[in-house]
Design a protein around this motif. Sequence first.
Motif, PDB file in Angstrom:
ATOM      1  N   MET A   1       8.751  -6.685   0.177  1.00  0.00           N
ATOM      2  CA  MET A   1       7.546  -7.027  -0.573  1.00  0.00           C
ATOM      3  C   MET A   1       7.094  -5.884  -1.462  1.00  0.00           C
ATOM      4  N   SER A   2       7.172  -4.670  -0.975  1.00  0.00           N
ATOM      5  CA  SER A   2       6.621  -3.569  -1.772  1.00  0.00           C
ATOM      6  C   SER A   2       7.585  -3.045  -2.810  1.00  0.00           C
TER       7      SER A   2
ATOM      8  N   PRO B   1       5.591  -2.092  -9.278  1.00  0.00           N
ATOM      9  CA  PRO B   1       5.189  -0.704  -9.018  1.00  0.00           C
ATOM     10  C   PRO B   1       4.169  -0.248 -10.046  1.00  0.00           C
ATOM     11  N   GLY B   2       3.053   0.257  -9.547  1.00  0.00           N
ATOM     12  CA  GLY B   2       2.047   0.740 -10.489  1.00  0.00           C
ATOM     13  C   GLY B   2       2.004   2.250 -10.462  1.00  0.00           C
ATOM     14  N   PRO B   3       1.180   2.836 -11.289  1.00  0.00           N
ATOM     15  CA  PRO B   3       1.030   4.306 -11.217  1.00  0.00           C
ATOM     16  C   PRO B   3       0.217   4.665  -9.982  1.00  0.00           C
ATOM     17  N   GLY B   4       0.378   5.856  -9.483  1.00  0.00           N
ATOM     18  CA  GLY B   4      -0.449   6.301  -8.361  1.00  0.00           C
ATOM     19  C   GLY B   4      -0.039   5.657  -7.053  1.00  0.00           C
ATOM     20  N   LEU B   5      -0.972   5.645  -6.131  1.00  0.00           N
ATOM     21  CA  LEU B   5      -0.668   5.183  -4.787  1.00  0.00           C
ATOM     22  C   LEU B   5      -0.624   3.666  -4.695  1.00  0.00           C
TER      23      LEU B   5
ATOM     24  N   PRO C   1       7.114   2.439  -1.543  1.00  0.00           N
ATOM     25  CA  PRO C   1       5.905   3.077  -2.081  1.00  0.00           C
ATOM     26  C   PRO C   1       4.937   3.540  -1.001  1.00  0.00           C
ATOM     27  N   GLN C   2       4.199   4.587  -1.299  1.00  0.00           N
ATOM     28  CA  GLN C   2       3.290   5.196  -0.348  1.00  0.00           C
ATOM     29  C   GLN C   2       1.847   4.839  -0.651  1.00  0.00           C
TER      30      GLN C   2
END
Lengths: 311, 315, 270
Positions: free
Chosen positions: A52-53, A59-63, A130-131
């Motif tokens: 899912m991620s 994917p966006g910028p940042g967290l 992603p984190q």
Amino acid sequence: MASFFATYDFLLVSMVLAAVLALTLYLPLMAGQLSVASPGFYALGGYIAAIMSTKIFPPGPGLYPVSLVLLEMAVAAVVSGALGLAVGVPALRLRGIFLALATIAFVQILGVVALNLQITGGAVGIFGIPQPFANPIEYMWLAVPLLLVSMLFVARLERTRTGRALVALREDELAAAAMGVNPTYHKVLAFTTSAVLAGAVGAVSAHFINTWNSRQGTFDTSVNLMAFVLVGGSRTFVGPVVGGLVLTALPEALRGLAGVDVLPGWLASFLRDGRLIIFGVLIAIGTVFFPHGLITPGLLRRLGRGRARAR
Amino acid sequence: MNRTFLLQQVLNGLAIGSVYAIFALGYTLIFSVLRIINFTHGAIFTIGAYATYALTGSQFGINGLLAGATLPFALPFVLALLGGSVVAALSGVIVERLAFRPLRARGADPLLTLVSSLGVAVALVNITQYLFGAEPYSYPDPLQGLPTAMNFGTAAAPVLVRTVQVVIFGVSMVMLVLLTYLMNATRTGKALRAVAEDMTTSSLLGIDTDRLVLLTFVISGFLGGVTGTLIGLSVGVAGPYFGIAFGLKGLAVIVLGGLGDIPGAVVGGLIIGLAEAFVPAQYIAYREAVPFALLFVVLLVRPQGLLGRAQVQKV
Amino acid sequence: MSVAPAAAPGAPAVSGADLLVVDAVTCQFGGVTAVNAVSFAVGRGELFGLIGPNGAGKTTLFNLITGLTAPGGGHLRFRGEDITGLPPHRVAERGIARTFQNVRLFGELSALDNVMIARHVRTRSGLVGGVLGLGAARREERETRERATALLDLVGLADRPEERARNFAYGDQRRLEIARALALEPELLLLDEPAAGMNAGEKRALSDLIRSVRARLSLTVLLIEHYVPLVMNLCDRIAVLNFGQLIALGPPALVQKHPAVVEAYLGDGA
């Protein structure tokens, strides 16, 4: 203090997640069922979050937003629960060793499937998950509530009609049935609840570990969980939690000891690398000397009485 | 279907299957006498393979505590095989004394013994890895004089089976015959079956149950060691964890054949070998799941296995 | 009421007062016929005894009635409903409770917990309600505890509700098992050798307990017992089994003198 967290951030979160996973072994065990299926649902949950991620949400910028992580946990929980129900209904008609074997087979099958599907990334798995947090220690925001909620759930369960039914099944399935407890229904209930929880832990872990592949949620994981519950305690929810926390920390603690100059080289490196050896030996010793684990209801009662008297 | 192809697949299946069969013989023997599943069989298998390797005078590699070590002598392969299997048998006996006997003494649930054996197996395999590393090893070839493969087909349509696989198949048949003879036609076998029925009564009748349990573990461990070496000879020693993989797959074999049933172990092994060989090419990646899928289905549909008897539970 | 052994197969007359009808029930284990076409009916409110030498099939019959074993042939009817082949928990739901020949309490649990567990079929709170502690669940929990305490009181074990069941003396364990069975609020109570291991005084107390429980709770009781004087004193009617067959059925005084019964217990040449 800050440097303590910086050094041990990964360990602390791992400890908490391990404690939750230990509870997933404890739940079916409350009904007297040894099921080592949790690693399979843990793996499934992790894959769901990873897919899912990395593939579904752009994917966006940042967290990565925490709300999406929570969504993944929910989806993982539901899917694991559904699979748990599908597998549990036929499998939980089996008793004792046969059920244990069936759950072993289940985990192995899932492992092979995970190794070969396109969407799970095959042998390489999925990486670059992603984190949602800048520092690993912040995963405690997810891990600790998860642990507290599951502890609360199990603690409450032990005091309700359903919990009593589970324990009766563990004590004497035949007599419990004669007293009106539906064995299959309750066993499936415990199994499915365990699957739901394992799936949720898997989802968090996928983000935490940053990659996910078929090496997560294997037979070794089953052995770890058995060590947590067998050594920690299998008759009260406190046992698996303490077992999970302490045994996960143990190799690190021993690693610290290994840094001390006094120990001979071979012992030092053994303590550093021998986690599974230690767990395996503890399991073997445990079955003989403390088959209900170290933390028993009796011990808790005595501690409670001691504290009351001290007041 | 092409007859040559069919024959080739069948022989491949029998070749793999006979390895599973020898492994399962030791596994199921313990269940037949003690009603426990001894998962350490896989670890004993590993110990046998590594012991034989050491006894051939070979050197251990770069990983592990004993990197670069060799024994000061080198035995010819067959002697090393026997020696390694004896080491395996001894290991089995030690495990029995330390881990299983205390559980048996207090009448523990077989499930608890299974859990203990899981722990011991993992510990032993990891100790082996710690000492010898996880890299692959291969034995000095004992079959140098012989052709590498035998042809069961024709010159025009060859159906090849490696000589070592034929040897393994032969060994499995010999073991089956010997064990069946032991269990059914000797006094010791009769005593073993008595112990399997009821250990307490047997010992009250003067049967030396301790010695018989010992014998069971010796035979089982020896067979495990033999299997480990033979598999090592056939495909190389692929690291200690191979024992765990075998131990897991062995569960499928003995359940399919019928827990405790000696011919069943061979039947189960051959069937799973054949099933693996006949996995269609496009699903070859899922071959490893076949034994476990079979295990799951057998448990649901017929838990006593193909040759076992249904168990009636007395209330 | 007939004294002759059970005659030809066929449904015995089902009167409105019959609570349990055992109709030509048969059960085989391997080569052994444990219960052989046994037929009888137990009327509402009866105290019905089941006696016979060891191995006669009495406990097997209990297991058949309560669903622990499925019969190979015949039918079982409870309150007119066919319960043949139902699993044990469904039989319990319908109002049949039992004790076991070898006491099967939940040893590690407290006496109170043992009795509370048996309230399962008479209560309804599920997983979610219980864990969340919703009002209805909490009320039900309180009520369960109260009823269980009352039952412990009824059998005279109210002084040690938190004591682990395995720590009780044997005779007390048997009384605890009865309290647990009563928690089901059954219409039919099956007691399997409740007096085993008791001394004379305890046997008398047990007899009184069974009578008083039958009266107060309007129970029907089916009783297996080896100690013949207890059965003769207590029961309205007695069925005698031998080698899985019903050899006599009737009031105590008549059964006692029945030649087949005498022979079964004492053998030939009595």
